[in-house]
Structures are given as structure tokens and as C-alpha cells.
Design an enzyme around this catalytic site. Structure first.
Site, short mmCIF file in Angstrom:
data_model
loop_
_atom_site.label_atom_id
_atom_site.label_comp_id
_atom_site.label_asym_id
_atom_site.label_seq_id
_atom_site.Cartn_x
_atom_site.Cartn_y
_atom_site.Cartn_z
N GLY A 136 6.43 17.77 -34.89
CA GLY A 136 7.32 16.89 -35.64
C GLY A 136 8.68 16.69 -35.00
N THR A 138 -1.59 17.33 -40.22
CA THR A 138 -1.27 15.97 -40.66
C THR A 138 -2.50 15.04 -40.73
OG1 THR A 138 0.88 16.23 -39.60
CG2 THR A 138 0.30 14.01 -40.16
N1 GLY Z 1 3.50 16.46 -37.55
C1 GLY Z 1 3.70 17.26 -38.66
C2 GLY Z 1 4.97 17.97 -38.69
O1 GLY Z 1 5.50 18.35 -37.67
O2 GLY Z 1 5.49 18.15 -39.72
#
Ligand code: GLY
Length: 313
Positions: A225, A171
Site C-alpha cells: 500500500g 486485497t
Molecule cells: N494493498 C493493501 C494495503 O496495503 O493496504
């Protein structure tokens, strides 16, 4: 007039040593580019969009070109952008065909009545908006393919690693405050290697992967996430700044809560309404850089930071 500032991240987790220089140069370049926009008196929204576009175009990061691959070996990207003055937000999820998801997210915010468009509908909207379209041949890198292969091999021997990812970046994001004191934030990602087809992470969920409110501050998140969504990590961090915590303390407190409540790891960058900058991570590493006063400060390991004059970048 406020002093403009921007902070960016290039993702958390165990970023391997061979990516170190590329990642650090990448975040410094993005922070510098965003700061040049702010110096011209432009809006924080423009600065975070430019910074995130630069990170999306850089194949070293898990966003845009270089995104992680899903279980079928395809790219599916998520992105969000938010305006802290109006609380307007735009996001896209599960898209596989645009060069810069963050710019499409901004168009969702500014040109539709909606907040989040996904998959096929997001693609139709991108075509309508005439944004730059690309194929998997552009988005998929050799490194991302190798990561998927490594994951498959490793998973066979040690099981599910979703909250303890092997390596690579995760990310990208940016938070900025402009000379009018307006705060904006943006986050963009390819998600997690070997994710299920159709899995959506925290990035495009307003309040999870990003949140900003001029009354508190702005935040962009990185990390696991599913954990980030369950604790509304970015919203929680902005709430802490609203109650008077500094950006740095708010990042530490919110990540500590996520670790305690759902055993999740991640990283945060933040700027408070007072203009103080914060960053923190509970993963092994996180690439970050911030720019103000013609200086760029960057780091990767805990306790690590280096300061550069912008003229020397
Ligand atoms: N932080 C990125 C994801 O889990 O998609």
C-alpha cells in the site's frame, strides 16, 4: 453497443498452495456474478459492486470477512468505488463494523457530498444508511489470527516484512466495462497483517488503489500500500491507457516504474476504453479472473491461465 467485460483480482503476494483452489474458485465466481449483471444490460458500477461484495463475503480473501488483523488483533477495512463516466468516487477507511465496505463506499459516493469517510464518522454514516452491521466475531477468522501469530514470530527473527509479506492474500478488486462503454472500478481490503492501528493503505485512496476514467480505462491495484500510494499507481496506469497503451502494457509499465522508483511490489488489473483487458503482478502470485463471451479465464502463477465455460462453473 459495447461488449461487456469484467476482471477481478483476489490479491497479490505469495498465496499459499493450500489456498489455491479456494482462491481460484472465489475469483471465478465473482467474475461470473459480475458478468451476469452486465449481460442484463446493467451498469458497470453494479457489476463491480456485486463482484467485490462476493469477494468480501468469502473468508479466503483479505477483505470483509477474513480481513488481515492489525497489531492489536482487530480488523480495520478500507474500500473505494469509482464511476469512469462522471469521475464520481466514494471511499471508506478504518472501518470495523460493516459486512460490505464496498457498498458503504458506494453510498458515500451517491448519498453524500464527500469522497472519503473514516472510522467513527463512517460508522455513524453506516448506521444512518441502515447497512448490514457485523462485529469482530464475524470479520475475524482463525486463519487471520494464525497469520498475525506467524508474523509476530517471524518478525522477531527476520525483521520488518511490510514489503515482502509472508503469505496469504492481499486485497480484492474489480474493473468492468458495460454495454454503453462505461467503466467502473472498486477495491476493498483489510490491509496488511500487523499494521499499526489507524494505518490506511492504498485501497481507499482515489488514484492509488483504484481509478477509472472512460477516456482511458479502469484499474484496481493490490500489493504494498505505501508504495502504491507514493506512485499513484492506479492513476498512473489509467494515464498510460489514455496515451494509447493497451491495458496489459499499461499494467506492466506502471508496476515496473513502482519497482524502480520506490522498490515496491504489487499487482494490477485493468480494462482500457477500447475494451482490452490487462493484468500483471510483480509479487510471486496474484489471483485473477475475467469474464466475457460466456467464458471465464483465471490464473494465479505467472504464465498460468485456465478457461472455463460459465455453464460449468
Ligand atoms: N494493498 C493493501 C494495503 O496495503 O493496504
Amino acid at each position: 453497443m459495447n461488449q461487456p467485460k469484467i476482471i477481478v483480482h483476489g490479491g497479490a503476494w505469495a498465496i499459499p498452495d493450500d489456498l489455491r483452489e479456494g482462491v481460484l474458485q472465489g475469483v471465478r465466481h465473482a467474475a461470473n456474478a459480475g458478468f451476469q449483471i452486465l449481460k442484463q444490460g446493467k451498469a458497470s458500477l453494479d457489476a463491480v459492486e456485486i463482484a467485490v461484495r462476493i469477494l468480501e463475503d468469502n473468508p479466503v480473501f483479505d477483505a470483509g470477512r477474513g480481513s488481515c488483523l492489525n497489531a492489536k488483533g482487530q480488523v480495520e477495512m478500507d474500500a473505494v468505488i469509482m464511476n469512469g463516466r462522471t469521475l464520481a468516487a466514494g471511499a471508506v477507511a478504518g472501518i470495523d463494523c460493516v459486512k460490505n465496505p464496498v457498498s458503504l463506499a458506494r453510498m458515500v459516493m451517491e448519498k453524500t457530498k464527500h469522497v472519503l469517510l473514516i472510522g467513527e464518522g463512517a460508522k455513524l454514516f453506516a448506521e444512518e444508511m441502515n447497512v448490514e452491521m457485523v462485529g469482530q466475531d464475524y470479520l475475524v477468522t482463525k486463519y487471520a489470527r494464525e497469520e498475525l501469530e506467524n508474523y509476530r514470530k517471524y518478525e522477531k527473527t527476520v525483521g520488518n516484512l511490510f514489503n515482502n509479506k509472508l503469505s496469504g492474500c492481499d486485497t480484492v478488486g474489480a474493473v468492468a466495462i458495460d454495454c454503453h462503454g462505461n467503466i467502473a472500478c472498486a477495491t476493498s481490503t483489510g490491509g496488511i497483517t500487523a499494521k499499526r492501528v489507524g494505518r490506511v493503505g492504498d485501497a481507499p485512496i482515489v488514484g492509488a488503489g483504484a481509478y477509472c476514467d472512460n477516456l482511458g480505462g479502469g484499474v484496481s491495484a493490490t500489493g504494498h500500500g505505501e508504495s502504491i500510494i507514493r506512485v499513484s499507481l492506479a492513476h498512473q496506469t489509467v494515464g498510460l491507457m489514455k496515451s494509447g497503451e493497451t491495458a496489459d502494457d499499461a499494467c506492466k509499465m506502471a508496476l515496473s516504474d513502482m519497482a524502480e522508483r520506490v522498490h515496491g511490489a504489487g499487482g494490477l488489473i485493468a480494462i482500457s476504453k477500447n475494451g482490452d483487458i490487462g493484468y500483471h503482478f510483480t509479487t510471486e502470485r496474484m489471483a485473477w479472473a475475467y469474464a466475457s463471451d460466456d467464458l471465464v479465464t483465471s490464473g494465479l502463477d505467472p504464465g498460468d491461465s485456465e478457461v472455463f465455460s460459465m455453464s460449468k462453473l
